[in-house]
Design a protein around this motif. Sequence first.
Motif, PDB file in Angstrom:
ATOM      1  N   GLU A  13       0.575  -0.678  -0.138  1.00  0.00           N
ATOM      2  CA  GLU A  13      -0.029   0.104  -0.039  1.00  0.00           C
ATOM      3  C   GLU A  13       0.495   1.716   0.112  1.00  0.00           C
ATOM      4  OE1 GLU A  13      -2.856  -0.023   3.067  1.00  0.00           O
ATOM      5  OE2 GLU A  13      -3.539  -2.175   2.138  1.00  0.00           O
ATOM      6  N   TYR A  14       0.192   2.314  -0.639  1.00  0.00           N
ATOM      7  CA  TYR A  14       0.935   3.609  -0.678  1.00  0.00           C
ATOM      8  C   TYR A  14      -0.104   4.749  -0.049  1.00  0.00           C
ATOM      9  CZ  TYR A  14      -1.811   3.721  -4.603  1.00  0.00           C
ATOM     10  OH  TYR A  14      -2.983   4.206  -5.633  1.00  0.00           O
ATOM     11  N   ASN A  15       0.612   5.619   0.288  1.00  0.00           N
ATOM     12  CA  ASN A  15       0.193   6.753   0.832  1.00  0.00           C
ATOM     13  C   ASN A  15      -0.890   7.530  -0.380  1.00  0.00           C
ATOM     14  OD1 ASN A  15      -1.470   8.722   2.893  1.00  0.00           O
ATOM     15  ND2 ASN A  15       0.811   9.915   2.062  1.00  0.00           N
ATOM     16  N   GLN A  16       0.361   8.520  -1.281  1.00  0.00           N
ATOM     17  CA  GLN A  16      -0.190   9.093  -2.127  1.00  0.00           C
ATOM     18  C   GLN A  16       0.431   9.055  -3.741  1.00  0.00           C
ATOM     19  OE1 GLN A  16       0.839  13.043  -0.641  1.00  0.00           O
ATOM     20  NE2 GLN A  16      -1.479  13.395  -1.216  1.00  0.00           N
ATOM     21  N   LEU A  17      -0.406   8.629  -4.514  1.00  0.00           N
ATOM     22  CA  LEU A  17       0.426   9.507  -6.202  1.00  0.00           C
ATOM     23  C   LEU A  17       1.021  10.728  -6.689  1.00  0.00           C
ATOM     24  CD1 LEU A  17       1.350   7.158  -8.013  1.00  0.00           C
ATOM     25  CD2 LEU A  17      -0.639   7.238  -9.100  1.00  0.00           C
ATOM     26  N   LYS A  18       2.211  11.116  -7.397  1.00  0.00           N
ATOM     27  CA  LYS A  18       2.365  12.087  -8.038  1.00  0.00           C
ATOM     28  C   LYS A  18       2.881  12.112  -9.150  1.00  0.00           C
ATOM     29  CE  LYS A  18       2.204  14.479  -3.321  1.00  0.00           C
ATOM     30  NZ  LYS A  18       3.210  16.414  -2.810  1.00  0.00           N
ATOM     31  N   PHE A  19       2.659  12.377  -9.664  1.00  0.00           N
ATOM     32  CA  PHE A  19       3.461  12.603 -11.513  1.00  0.00           C
ATOM     33  C   PHE A  19       3.158  13.973 -11.688  1.00  0.00           C
ATOM     34  CE2 PHE A  19      -0.453   9.442 -11.621  1.00  0.00           C
ATOM     35  CZ  PHE A  19       0.544   8.604 -12.096  1.00  0.00           C
ATOM     36  N   LEU A  20       5.629  14.093 -11.350  1.00  0.00           N
ATOM     37  CA  LEU A  20       6.265  15.430 -11.064  1.00  0.00           C
ATOM     38  C   LEU A  20       7.212  15.073 -12.634  1.00  0.00           C
ATOM     39  CD1 LEU A  20       6.864  15.302  -8.370  1.00  0.00           C
ATOM     40  CD2 LEU A  20       5.598  17.066  -9.373  1.00  0.00           C
ATOM     41  N   GLU A  21       7.635  16.076 -13.478  1.00  0.00           N
ATOM     42  CA  GLU A  21       8.852  16.278 -14.098  1.00  0.00           C
ATOM     43  C   GLU A  21      10.182  15.880 -13.310  1.00  0.00           C
ATOM     44  OE1 GLU A  21       8.598  19.200 -16.727  1.00  0.00           O
ATOM     45  OE2 GLU A  21       6.955  19.012 -17.487  1.00  0.00           O
ATOM     46  N   MET A  22      10.779  14.315 -13.576  1.00  0.00           N
ATOM     47  CA  MET A  22      12.424  14.767 -12.655  1.00  0.00           C
ATOM     48  C   MET A  22      12.960  14.313 -13.587  1.00  0.00           C
ATOM     49  SD  MET A  22      10.786  11.960  -9.377  1.00  0.00           S
ATOM     50  CE  MET A  22       9.825  10.361 -10.874  1.00  0.00           C
ATOM     51  N   GLU A  23      13.945  14.775 -13.670  1.00  0.00           N
ATOM     52  CA  GLU A  23      15.498  14.846 -14.077  1.00  0.00           C
ATOM     53  C   GLU A  23      16.377  13.733 -14.366  1.00  0.00           C
ATOM     54  OE1 GLU A  23      18.048  18.135 -14.929  1.00  0.00           O
ATOM     55  OE2 GLU A  23      16.222  19.938 -14.568  1.00  0.00           O
ATOM     56  N   LYS A  24      16.228  13.295 -13.112  1.00  0.00           N
ATOM     57  CA  LYS A  24      17.299  12.384 -12.980  1.00  0.00           C
ATOM     58  C   LYS A  24      16.822  10.488 -12.512  1.00  0.00           C
ATOM     59  CE  LYS A  24      20.861  15.091 -12.573  1.00  0.00           C
ATOM     60  NZ  LYS A  24      22.613  15.357 -12.551  1.00  0.00           N
ATOM     61  N   ARG A  25      15.500  10.342 -12.625  1.00  0.00           N
ATOM     62  CA  ARG A  25      14.591   9.501 -12.020  1.00  0.00           C
ATOM     63  C   ARG A  25      13.473   8.971 -13.283  1.00  0.00           C
ATOM     64  NH1 ARG A  25      15.007   8.980  -5.776  1.00  0.00           N
ATOM     65  NH2 ARG A  25      17.273   9.411  -6.437  1.00  0.00           N
ATOM     66  N   TRP A  26      12.950   7.464 -13.131  1.00  0.00           N
ATOM     67  CA  TRP A  26      11.698   6.891 -13.482  1.00  0.00           C
ATOM     68  C   TRP A  26      10.755   7.825 -12.097  1.00  0.00           C
ATOM     69  CZ3 TRP A  26      10.643   7.364 -18.565  1.00  0.00           C
ATOM     70  CH2 TRP A  26      11.773   7.577 -18.718  1.00  0.00           C
ATOM     71  N   GLY A  27      11.315   7.341 -11.267  1.00  0.00           N
ATOM     72  CA  GLY A  27      10.839   7.157 -10.104  1.00  0.00           C
ATOM     73  C   GLY A  27      10.412   7.347  -8.774  1.00  0.00           C
ATOM     74  N   SER A  28      10.150   7.163  -7.520  1.00  0.00           N
ATOM     75  CA  SER A  28      10.852   7.614  -6.220  1.00  0.00           C
ATOM     76  C   SER A  28       9.796   7.281  -5.101  1.00  0.00           C
ATOM     77  CB  SER A  28      11.498   8.803  -6.362  1.00  0.00           C
ATOM     78  OG  SER A  28      10.778   9.429  -5.949  1.00  0.00           O
ATOM     79  N   CYS A  29      10.324   6.565  -4.113  1.00  0.00           N
ATOM     80  CA  CYS A  29       8.589   6.007  -3.070  1.00  0.00           C
ATOM     81  C   CYS A  29       9.251   7.367  -1.998  1.00  0.00           C
ATOM     82  CB  CYS A  29       8.913   4.717  -2.711  1.00  0.00           C
ATOM     83  SG  CYS A  29       7.674   4.612  -1.204  1.00  0.00           S
ATOM     84  N   THR A  30       8.717   8.604  -1.103  1.00  0.00           N
ATOM     85  CA  THR A  30       9.469   8.745  -0.158  1.00  0.00           C
ATOM     86  C   THR A  30       8.514   7.712   1.236  1.00  0.00           C
ATOM     87  OG1 THR A  30       6.922  10.050   1.004  1.00  0.00           O
ATOM     88  CG2 THR A  30       8.202  11.355  -1.249  1.00  0.00           C
ATOM     89  N   PRO A  31       9.552   8.498   2.241  1.00  0.00           N
ATOM     90  CA  PRO A  31      10.041   8.414   3.478  1.00  0.00           C
ATOM     91  C   PRO A  31       8.217   8.219   4.407  1.00  0.00           C
ATOM     92  CG  PRO A  31      11.272   9.613   3.811  1.00  0.00           C
ATOM     93  CD  PRO A  31      10.708   9.935   2.301  1.00  0.00           C
ATOM     94  N   LYS A  32       7.729   8.787   3.642  1.00  0.00           N
ATOM     95  CA  LYS A  32       5.415   9.031   4.460  1.00  0.00           C
ATOM     96  C   LYS A  32       4.747   8.392   2.849  1.00  0.00           C
ATOM     97  CE  LYS A  32       5.584  12.723   7.176  1.00  0.00           C
ATOM     98  NZ  LYS A  32       5.196  13.847   6.847  1.00  0.00           N
ATOM     99  N   ASN A  33       5.487   6.499   2.308  1.00  0.00           N
ATOM    100  CA  ASN A  33       5.380   6.001   1.943  1.00  0.00           C
ATOM    101  C   ASN A  33       4.095   6.619  -0.092  1.00  0.00           C
ATOM    102  OD1 ASN A  33       6.508   4.107   2.061  1.00  0.00           O
ATOM    103  ND2 ASN A  33       4.696   3.059   3.914  1.00  0.00           N
ATOM    104  N   ASN A  34       4.807   8.128  -0.180  1.00  0.00           N
ATOM    105  CA  ASN A  34       4.769   8.597  -0.898  1.00  0.00           C
ATOM    106  C   ASN A  34       5.242   8.326  -2.205  1.00  0.00           C
ATOM    107  OD1 ASN A  34       1.934   9.986   0.149  1.00  0.00           O
ATOM    108  ND2 ASN A  34       4.050  11.458   0.414  1.00  0.00           N
ATOM    109  N   ILE A  35       4.538   7.586  -3.033  1.00  0.00           N
ATOM    110  CA  ILE A  35       5.197   7.301  -4.541  1.00  0.00           C
ATOM    111  C   ILE A  35       4.942   8.212  -6.035  1.00  0.00           C
ATOM    112  CG2 ILE A  35       4.510   5.985  -7.107  1.00  0.00           C
ATOM    113  CD1 ILE A  35       4.066   3.996  -4.798  1.00  0.00           C
ATOM    114  N   ILE A  36       5.617   8.681  -6.350  1.00  0.00           N
ATOM    115  CA  ILE A  36       5.904   9.490  -7.651  1.00  0.00           C
ATOM    116  C   ILE A  36       6.685   9.391  -8.574  1.00  0.00           C
ATOM    117  CG2 ILE A  36       7.399  11.768  -8.208  1.00  0.00           C
ATOM    118  CD1 ILE A  36       7.692  12.118  -4.926  1.00  0.00           C
ATOM    119  N   ILE A  37       5.835   9.241  -9.568  1.00  0.00           N
ATOM    120  CA  ILE A  37       6.078   8.776 -11.166  1.00  0.00           C
ATOM    121  C   ILE A  37       6.496   9.762 -11.961  1.00  0.00           C
ATOM    122  CG2 ILE A  37       5.496   7.552 -13.016  1.00  0.00           C
ATOM    123  CD1 ILE A  37       5.707   5.491 -10.881  1.00  0.00           C
TER     124      ILE A  37
END
Length: 92
Positions: A13-37
């Motif tokens: 399970e994850y907390n929130q899902l966000k879509f952002l422009e990122m220069e160096k990675r395809w995705g990440s997961c924050t310490p609070k389990n927010n997933i960024i794609i």
Amino acid sequence: PRVQKWSKKTGLEYNQLKFLEMEKRWGSCTPKNNIIINVDAIKLPFSLIDYLIVHELVHTKVKSHSKEFWAELSKHIPNWKELDAKMYGMKL
């Protein structure tokens, strides 16, 4: 919808899902389990999008790329090594 599908399928399970422009990675997961794609992930083949999603979902359980992380990932995506190699070859 794909993230929700994989979350249910894996039980991760994850907390929130966000879509952002990122220069160096395809995705990440924050310490609070927010997933960024990365918004550019939409350009990837579905197999790599799914790999990216599950990779980040596994980070909700294991924060590092330890043996435990790869073992957990292989439970959900047995051919992760092949997909990881393809992902590495994709340009951001």
